[in-house]
Design a protein around this motif. Structure first.
Motif, PDB file in Angstrom:
ATOM      1  N   GLY A  75      52.633  54.376  18.095  1.00  0.00           N
ATOM      2  CA  GLY A  75      53.325  54.882  19.274  1.00  0.00           C
ATOM      3  C   GLY A  75      53.043  54.183  20.578  1.00  0.00           C
ATOM      4  O   GLY A  75      53.426  54.685  21.639  1.00  0.00           O
ATOM      5  N   VAL A  76      52.380  53.010  20.574  1.00  0.00           N
ATOM      6  CA  VAL A  76      52.092  52.318  21.832  1.00  0.00           C
ATOM      7  C   VAL A  76      52.562  50.872  21.755  1.00  0.00           C
ATOM      8  O   VAL A  76      52.655  50.275  20.688  1.00  0.00           O
ATOM      9  N   ASN A  77      52.858  50.317  22.943  1.00  0.00           N
ATOM     10  CA  ASN A  77      53.231  48.910  23.088  1.00  0.00           C
ATOM     11  C   ASN A  77      52.228  48.243  24.024  1.00  0.00           C
ATOM     12  O   ASN A  77      51.869  48.802  25.070  1.00  0.00           O
ATOM     13  N   VAL A  78      51.777  47.047  23.635  1.00  0.00           N
ATOM     14  CA  VAL A  78      50.729  46.341  24.368  1.00  0.00           C
ATOM     15  C   VAL A  78      51.282  45.007  24.855  1.00  0.00           C
ATOM     16  O   VAL A  78      51.942  44.284  24.100  1.00  0.00           O
ATOM     17  N   LEU A  79      50.994  44.686  26.110  1.00  0.00           N
ATOM     18  CA  LEU A  79      51.327  43.377  26.658  1.00  0.00           C
ATOM     19  C   LEU A  79      50.026  42.640  26.951  1.00  0.00           C
ATOM     20  O   LEU A  79      49.153  43.171  27.646  1.00  0.00           O
ATOM     21  N   VAL A  93      42.590  36.935  22.076  1.00  0.00           N
ATOM     22  CA  VAL A  93      42.537  38.396  22.204  1.00  0.00           C
ATOM     23  C   VAL A  93      43.480  39.050  21.192  1.00  0.00           C
ATOM     24  O   VAL A  93      43.124  40.011  20.509  1.00  0.00           O
ATOM     25  N   ALA A  94      44.701  38.493  21.086  1.00  0.00           N
ATOM     26  CA  ALA A  94      45.668  39.051  20.133  1.00  0.00           C
ATOM     27  C   ALA A  94      45.165  38.928  18.704  1.00  0.00           C
ATOM     28  O   ALA A  94      45.284  39.864  17.904  1.00  0.00           O
ATOM     29  N   ALA A  95      44.580  37.766  18.369  1.00  0.00           N
ATOM     30  CA  ALA A  95      44.067  37.566  17.014  1.00  0.00           C
ATOM     31  C   ALA A  95      42.933  38.542  16.710  1.00  0.00           C
ATOM     32  O   ALA A  95      42.814  39.047  15.583  1.00  0.00           O
ATOM     33  N   ILE A 140      53.917  44.783  15.042  1.00  0.00           N
ATOM     34  CA  ILE A 140      54.619  43.518  15.221  1.00  0.00           C
ATOM     35  C   ILE A 140      53.985  42.808  16.421  1.00  0.00           C
ATOM     36  O   ILE A 140      53.765  43.425  17.471  1.00  0.00           O
ATOM     37  N   VAL A 141      53.669  41.533  16.254  1.00  0.00           N
ATOM     38  CA  VAL A 141      53.078  40.732  17.333  1.00  0.00           C
ATOM     39  C   VAL A 141      54.065  39.629  17.703  1.00  0.00           C
ATOM     40  O   VAL A 141      54.467  38.837  16.847  1.00  0.00           O
ATOM     41  N   LEU A 142      54.458  39.568  18.955  1.00  0.00           N
ATOM     42  CA  LEU A 142      55.364  38.532  19.443  1.00  0.00           C
ATOM     43  C   LEU A 142      54.597  37.621  20.391  1.00  0.00           C
ATOM     44  O   LEU A 142      54.380  37.960  21.566  1.00  0.00           O
ATOM     45  N   ASP A 143      54.118  36.497  19.869  1.00  0.00           N
ATOM     46  CA  ASP A 143      53.437  35.533  20.732  1.00  0.00           C
ATOM     47  C   ASP A 143      54.498  34.722  21.481  1.00  0.00           C
ATOM     48  O   ASP A 143      55.592  34.466  20.950  1.00  0.00           O
ATOM     49  N   GLU A 203      54.311  50.232  18.467  1.00  0.00           N
ATOM     50  CA  GLU A 203      53.392  49.426  17.669  1.00  0.00           C
ATOM     51  C   GLU A 203      53.728  47.942  17.772  1.00  0.00           C
ATOM     52  O   GLU A 203      53.853  47.239  16.767  1.00  0.00           O
ATOM     53  N   THR A 204      53.895  47.468  18.977  1.00  0.00           N
ATOM     54  CA  THR A 204      54.252  46.077  19.217  1.00  0.00           C
ATOM     55  C   THR A 204      53.311  45.475  20.250  1.00  0.00           C
ATOM     56  O   THR A 204      52.983  46.117  21.248  1.00  0.00           O
ATOM     57  N   ILE A 205      52.870  44.236  19.985  1.00  0.00           N
ATOM     58  CA  ILE A 205      52.056  43.472  20.926  1.00  0.00           C
ATOM     59  C   ILE A 205      52.879  42.279  21.388  1.00  0.00           C
ATOM     60  O   ILE A 205      53.350  41.480  20.570  1.00  0.00           O
ATOM     61  N   LEU A 206      53.085  42.163  22.691  1.00  0.00           N
ATOM     62  CA  LEU A 206      53.806  41.028  23.258  1.00  0.00           C
ATOM     63  C   LEU A 206      52.808  40.166  24.024  1.00  0.00           C
ATOM     64  O   LEU A 206      52.010  40.692  24.822  1.00  0.00           O
ATOM     65  N   VAL A 207      52.837  38.859  23.787  1.00  0.00           N
ATOM     66  CA  VAL A 207      51.928  37.913  24.430  1.00  0.00           C
ATOM     67  C   VAL A 207      52.763  36.930  25.240  1.00  0.00           C
ATOM     68  O   VAL A 207      53.720  36.343  24.718  1.00  0.00           O
ATOM     69  N   THR A 208      52.417  36.751  26.509  1.00  0.00           N
ATOM     70  CA  THR A 208      53.212  35.854  27.350  1.00  0.00           C
ATOM     71  C   THR A 208      52.394  35.332  28.523  1.00  0.00           C
ATOM     72  O   THR A 208      51.433  35.974  28.963  1.00  0.00           O
TER      73      THR A 208
END
Length: 569
Positions: A251-255, A267-269, A359-362, A385-390
């Protein structure tokens, strides 16, 4: 839905004095009509169970004999998950006066206090058996068999993982499978160890308690428990005093943002590894090839080979495999369209199976550029449940930034990174003047909470050196080599290491490939000669998936090996 299945014990849970009430049976039927699965996990023998519960078709799967067998009522398929003990074992127990013996297809059961003599015979005969207690019952099973392993088999057949399951039970032998379920529940009449393990205890005993649980599942999906199960929370860092910073697994999204070279991917890894340690399935979309060395993640794609969508989905059908989709084979301009086709399929898989869990979006701005007009159609209002990296939060569409719950700023200018996000997302940032940020730390902002950003150490990844065991990857294994012989020994092609195995596997004819695949020869070789139990287990799972095409099995096994070891290009 968060929870897609209910796994329940029978005696003392669904049933009282061996009988399941009409009301409880009706509740199970309603559960299945809601789109959820019902799985029975019992210590009873199947024939005995049929005599007291004739309507087994109310369940999608039945795990019997305390995990030693699995039965699909709709197809009547019966699978033994262990070997029965030798007849001499039963004869010896009878000779010693052990009474009340029940012999199943795998399990042997008796009653207290006969466990002393049972243990004596196991030791005398040198058998690889174990004793499990269920209140006053004494259950003898092959080592490694319990209700958890039986439930795992049923879930694999249903395409689910333990993380989609609510488990309910009452006795000691239920602990094994309840410990694995995402949300363990105890009925009111449960023994103290089960009550202590449970996330909560029902008000009613046995069937009344299960009916109560089912009604709440259908009505609210157990929303009161979302994010409140401490053992399932994922560490994303640690405070200076060592206290972990955790987030719920649902239920959370992380940037994760910061300048180039700031350690965002590290950090994402680290978070991905912690998700996988909890057995959550992860799908990484990796435009720059930064995640190809993550242990126990299958990488598809290279600069010369774009990833086909059906190949990616085939891997994610297995709940125990995580995937890294390398986009180096796609032009930058083609990546938004590719992701626009990928994400709806991932969403459909999530709806059906609850996975991929994360789901991880690098380099997320590659897939979701600010000017891309298809975002409203391609993505739902709430990712989850998504991690976005930018590098640049402001280069992402405002509709994406508006659903971010947690921002992690990496690098030496966290204040500038968080302000960039806040301005683009249209939210207020109160940067604390007392924030002491040190080099190598991250800054975490819980956007939805009335809490200022704070400094922490990041969740750094571990490094699994098994990938660099050149002896198996490129060396000469001599008499431990694999031989592609095929039916009737028509070939004698020797693979003296993993690299040669993969090369031969790509070119061998389909009949020879399938001959060894169906016999389980590949996993047997990896387990016995390469001595890599983890890899052997994963390959064995591919061998057992009859729905895959020969081409898909070759691709999966090749990528499993390539992910686990460093192979020459």
């Amino acid at each position: 839905m968060r929870y897609l299945a209910l796994a329940s014990d029978y005696d003392g849970t669904l049933a009282s004095e061996g009988v399941m009430s009409v009301e409880c049976g009706a509740a199970l039927a309603r559960l299945r009509r809601s789109g959820r699965r019902a799985i029975l996990v019992t210590g009873r023998r199947l024939d005995d169970l049929r005599s007291v519960c004739p309507h087994l078709d109310v369940f999608d799967y039945v795990v019997g004999e305390n995990g030693a067998l699995a039965y699909a009522p709709q197809t009547r398929e019966l699978t033994l998950l262990g070997k029965p003990p030798p007849a001499a074992f039963i004869e010896r127990l009878t000779h010693l006066g052990v009474g009340g013996i029940e012999v199943g297809k795998v399990m042997v059961a008796t009653w207290l206090p006969h466990h002393v003599k049972v243990l004596q015979v196991i030791q005398e005969m040198g058998l690889d058996l174990r004793i499990v207690f269920n209140r006053t019952a004494v259950i003898v099973l092959p080592a490694g068999i319990d209700k958890a392993t039986g439930l795992d088999h049923a879930l694999r057949k249903l395409g689910l993982s333990f993380h989609e399951v609510v488990g309910v039970g009452d006795a000691e032998n239920d602990l094994a499978f309840l410990q694995r379920c995402e949300c363990p529940v105890a009925v009111a009449n449960a023994v103290p160890p089960v009550r202590e393990l449970a996330a909560f205890v029902t008000q009613g005993n046995a069937g009344r308690g299960v009916t109560e649980l089912i009604e709440e599942l259908i009505a609210t999906d157990l929303s009161r428990m979302h994010g409140k199960l401490p053992r399932n929370r994922i560490a994303i860092g640690a405070l200076p005093d060592g206290v972990p910073v955790t987030i719920p697994p649902y239920g959370v999204n992380v940037l994760i943002a910061g300048p180039s070279g700031s350690g965002k991917s590290t950090v994402a890894a680290g978070i991905v590894e912690r998700l996988m340690q909890h057995a959550y399935q992860v799908c990484i979309v990796d435009p720059e090839g930064d995640y190809a060395t993550l242990p126990e993640v299958i990488t598809l794609g290279s600069p010369n080979h774009p990833v086909r969508l059906n190949e990616a989905l085939a891997i994610l059908e297995d709940p125990k495999l995580s995937l890294n989709i390398n986009l180096l084979g796609l032009k930058l301009a083609d990546r938004p369209e590719y992701f626009g086709q990928l994400f709806p399929r991932l969403s459909a898989l999530r709806t059906r199976t609850g996975r991929p869990h994360w789901i991880v979006l690098d380099e997320a701005h590659h897939m979701l550029p600010l000017e891309w007009g298809h975002v409203p159609k391609a993505l739902p209002q709430k990712l989850g449940e998504t991690i976005l990296v930018t590098v640049h939060p402001e280069h992402l569409p405002p509709s994406i930034l508006s659903i971010i719950d947690i921002v992690i700023a990496a690098g030496g200018e966290p204040a500038a990174t968080l302000r960039s996000f806040a301005d683009a997302a249209g939210c207020a940032l109160a940067w604390p003047e007392t924030l002491a940020h040190k080099e190598g730390q991250i800054v975490i902002w819980l956007v939805r909470e009335a809490m200022a950003p704070f400094a922490a150490s990041g969740a750094t990844p571990r490094r699994d050196r098994i990938r660099h065991r050149r002896k198996y990857a490129e060396g000469h294994m001599r008499f431990h080599s694999f031989f592609f012989r095929g039916p009737d020994n028509r070939h004698n092609l020797r693979a003296q290491n993993l690299a040669m195995f993969c090369q031969l596997a790509e070119g061998i004819d389909e009949e020879t490939w399938l001959y060894h695949l169906r016999r389980g020869d590949y996993s047997r070789w990896l387990r016995g000669a390469v001595k890599d139990r983890y890899l052997a287990d994963q390959v064995e799972r591919v061998e057992q998936r009859r729905s895959l095409t020969p081409t898909q099995t070759r691709m999966l096994i090749r990528n499993l090996i390539g992910t686990r070891y460093t192979l020459p290009e």
